[in-house]
Design a protein around this motif. Structure first.
Motif, PDB file in Angstrom:
ATOM      1  N   LEU A  69       0.862  -1.174   0.000  1.00  0.00           N
ATOM      2  CA  LEU A  69       0.000   0.000   0.000  1.00  0.00           C
ATOM      3  C   LEU A  69       0.898   1.224   0.000  1.00  0.00           C
ATOM      4  CD1 LEU A  69      -2.702   1.549   0.303  1.00  0.00           C
ATOM      5  CD2 LEU A  69      -2.416   1.283   2.791  1.00  0.00           C
ATOM      6  N   ASP A  70       0.732   2.107  -0.981  1.00  0.00           N
ATOM      7  CA  ASP A  70       1.484   3.356  -1.029  1.00  0.00           C
ATOM      8  C   ASP A  70       0.513   4.499  -0.780  1.00  0.00           C
ATOM      9  OD1 ASP A  70       3.927   4.836  -1.405  1.00  0.00           O
ATOM     10  OD2 ASP A  70       3.085   5.507  -3.310  1.00  0.00           O
ATOM     11  N   SER A 117      -3.140  -1.227  -8.692  1.00  0.00           N
ATOM     12  CA  SER A 117      -4.481  -0.642  -8.587  1.00  0.00           C
ATOM     13  C   SER A 117      -4.349   0.747  -7.987  1.00  0.00           C
ATOM     14  CB  SER A 117      -5.364  -1.476  -7.657  1.00  0.00           C
ATOM     15  OG  SER A 117      -5.466  -2.795  -8.113  1.00  0.00           O
ATOM     16  N   VAL A 118      -5.294   1.613  -8.320  1.00  0.00           N
ATOM     17  CA  VAL A 118      -5.300   2.946  -7.724  1.00  0.00           C
ATOM     18  C   VAL A 118      -6.648   3.197  -7.062  1.00  0.00           C
ATOM     19  CG1 VAL A 118      -3.617   3.876  -9.365  1.00  0.00           C
ATOM     20  CG2 VAL A 118      -6.045   4.137  -9.821  1.00  0.00           C
ATOM     21  N   ILE A 119      -6.594   3.884  -5.937  1.00  0.00           N
ATOM     22  CA  ILE A 119      -7.789   4.242  -5.185  1.00  0.00           C
ATOM     23  C   ILE A 119      -7.671   5.715  -4.815  1.00  0.00           C
ATOM     24  CG2 ILE A 119      -9.151   3.845  -3.089  1.00  0.00           C
ATOM     25  CD1 ILE A 119      -9.143   1.392  -4.840  1.00  0.00           C
ATOM     26  N   ARG A 120      -8.666   6.492  -5.176  1.00  0.00           N
ATOM     27  CA  ARG A 120      -8.656   7.898  -4.777  1.00  0.00           C
ATOM     28  C   ARG A 120      -9.093   7.968  -3.315  1.00  0.00           C
ATOM     29  NH1 ARG A 120     -12.162  12.940  -6.679  1.00  0.00           N
ATOM     30  NH2 ARG A 120     -10.733  14.548  -5.891  1.00  0.00           N
ATOM     31  N   ALA A 121      -8.126   8.281  -2.454  1.00  0.00           N
ATOM     32  CA  ALA A 121      -8.403   8.320  -1.021  1.00  0.00           C
ATOM     33  C   ALA A 121      -7.375   9.195  -0.318  1.00  0.00           C
ATOM     34  CB  ALA A 121      -8.355   6.907  -0.430  1.00  0.00           C
ATOM     35  N   SER A 122      -7.801   9.784   0.753  1.00  0.00           N
ATOM     36  CA  SER A 122      -6.927  10.569   1.610  1.00  0.00           C
ATOM     37  C   SER A 122      -6.270   9.644   2.631  1.00  0.00           C
ATOM     38  CB  SER A 122      -7.761  11.625   2.340  1.00  0.00           C
ATOM     39  OG  SER A 122      -7.034  12.175   3.409  1.00  0.00           O
ATOM     40  N   ALA A 123      -5.095  10.026   3.081  1.00  0.00           N
ATOM     41  CA  ALA A 123      -4.405   9.234   4.096  1.00  0.00           C
ATOM     42  C   ALA A 123      -5.203   9.156   5.393  1.00  0.00           C
ATOM     43  CB  ALA A 123      -3.024   9.827   4.370  1.00  0.00           C
ATOM     44  N   THR A 124      -6.100  10.101   5.593  1.00  0.00           N
ATOM     45  CA  THR A 124      -6.895  10.100   6.820  1.00  0.00           C
ATOM     46  C   THR A 124      -8.121   9.202   6.720  1.00  0.00           C
ATOM     47  OG1 THR A 124      -8.102  12.067   6.099  1.00  0.00           O
ATOM     48  CG2 THR A 124      -6.155  12.420   7.495  1.00  0.00           C
ATOM     49  N   HIS A 125      -8.426   8.714   5.525  1.00  0.00           N
ATOM     50  CA  HIS A 125      -9.592   7.847   5.321  1.00  0.00           C
ATOM     51  C   HIS A 125      -9.245   6.723   4.352  1.00  0.00           C
ATOM     52  CE1 HIS A 125     -11.404  11.668   6.690  1.00  0.00           C
ATOM     53  NE2 HIS A 125     -12.173  10.856   7.365  1.00  0.00           N
ATOM     54  N   ILE A 126      -8.395   5.820   4.782  1.00  0.00           N
ATOM     55  CA  ILE A 126      -7.982   4.693   3.945  1.00  0.00           C
ATOM     56  C   ILE A 126      -9.077   3.614   4.005  1.00  0.00           C
ATOM     57  CG2 ILE A 126      -6.239   2.908   3.609  1.00  0.00           C
ATOM     58  CD1 ILE A 126      -4.968   5.511   3.151  1.00  0.00           C
ATOM     59  N   PRO A 127      -9.630   3.226   2.845  1.00  0.00           N
ATOM     60  CA  PRO A 127     -10.788   2.307   2.839  1.00  0.00           C
ATOM     61  C   PRO A 127     -10.434   0.818   2.818  1.00  0.00           C
ATOM     62  CG  PRO A 127     -10.379   3.100   0.633  1.00  0.00           C
ATOM     63  CD  PRO A 127      -9.343   3.763   1.526  1.00  0.00           C
ATOM     64  N   PHE A 128      -9.549   0.384   3.702  1.00  0.00           N
ATOM     65  CA  PHE A 128      -9.157  -1.018   3.710  1.00  0.00           C
ATOM     66  C   PHE A 128      -9.253  -1.580   5.124  1.00  0.00           C
ATOM     67  CE2 PHE A 128      -6.598   1.109   0.424  1.00  0.00           C
ATOM     68  CZ  PHE A 128      -7.112   0.469  -0.690  1.00  0.00           C
ATOM     69  N   VAL A 129      -9.487  -2.870   5.214  1.00  0.00           N
ATOM     70  CA  VAL A 129      -9.524  -3.527   6.523  1.00  0.00           C
ATOM     71  C   VAL A 129      -8.095  -3.868   6.961  1.00  0.00           C
ATOM     72  CG1 VAL A 129     -11.843  -4.458   6.188  1.00  0.00           C
ATOM     73  CG2 VAL A 129      -9.858  -5.818   5.517  1.00  0.00           C
ATOM     74  N   LYS A 130      -7.927  -4.097   8.247  1.00  0.00           N
ATOM     75  CA  LYS A 130      -6.622  -4.453   8.789  1.00  0.00           C
ATOM     76  C   LYS A 130      -6.094  -5.716   8.119  1.00  0.00           C
ATOM     77  CE  LYS A 130      -7.336  -2.487  13.343  1.00  0.00           C
ATOM     78  NZ  LYS A 130      -7.392  -2.750  14.788  1.00  0.00           N
ATOM     79  N   ARG A 131      -4.799  -5.791   8.026  1.00  0.00           N
ATOM     80  CA  ARG A 131      -4.067  -6.942   7.502  1.00  0.00           C
ATOM     81  C   ARG A 131      -4.297  -7.208   6.010  1.00  0.00           C
ATOM     82  NH1 ARG A 131      -2.039  -8.788  12.244  1.00  0.00           N
ATOM     83  NH2 ARG A 131      -3.384  -8.804  14.055  1.00  0.00           N
ATOM     84  N   THR A 132      -4.713  -6.188   5.284  1.00  0.00           N
ATOM     85  CA  THR A 132      -4.876  -6.323   3.838  1.00  0.00           C
ATOM     86  C   THR A 132      -3.517  -6.306   3.140  1.00  0.00           C
ATOM     87  OG1 THR A 132      -7.033  -5.241   3.909  1.00  0.00           O
ATOM     88  CG2 THR A 132      -5.928  -5.256   1.781  1.00  0.00           C
TER      89      THR A 132
END
Length: 142
Positions: A69-70, A117-132
């Motif tokens: 994850l970057d 893959s790219v996801i438009r998201a802010s670092a303050t609202h990352i849309p992934f579950v733990k351990r992804t």
């Protein structure tokens, strides 16, 4: 909330600033600076050098089984480089759509589209579950 220093930027102002930054065409002077600073023209919007990106790959022990994850990817440096160098899969996140569009074009041109893959998201609202992810990078951003 109490804020010290400058007041926080409104979301729309921040989005406009990113849109302007990443929509501007790359000029020859920027390419010269990038070559001198980073060591190559990689489409960077930061100052992580190739040697530093190589050190990230080594320290994170990235390989083809890993998911990276970057955060704050901008145009994809160094995540695209890390994916190409190590074979890892990478998810790039950034609030700037123009930057991510450039990252997608670069991934396609470099034969990385199936692993990136790219996801438009802010670092303050990352849309992934733990351990992804197996590793996380966050370079050249505060």
């Amino acid at each position: 909330a109490v804020h010290r220093g400058r007041p926080p930027m409104k979301r729309r102002d921040c989005e406009e600033r990113f849109r302007e930054r990443y929509s501007a065409p790359v000029v020859e002077a920027a390419l010269i600076v990038e070559r001198e600073t980073i060591g190559a023209n990689v489409g960077a919007n930061g100052y992580t050098t190739i040697a530093q990106a190589d050190l990230l790959a080594e320290r994170l022990s990235l390989n083809s089984r890993d998911m990276l994850l970057d955060i704050g990817s901008g145009r994809g440096w160094p995540a695209l480089y890390l994916a190409a160098r190590t074979g890892c899969r990478a998810v790039l996140t950034d609030p700037a759509a123009a930057a991510l569009q450039t990252a997608v074009r670069t991934a396609e041109a470099d034969g990385l589209a199936s692993r990136v893959s790219v996801i438009r998201a802010s670092a303050t609202h990352i849309p992934f579950v733990k351990r992804t992810f197996d590793a996380v990078t966050h370079t050249d951003t505060l």
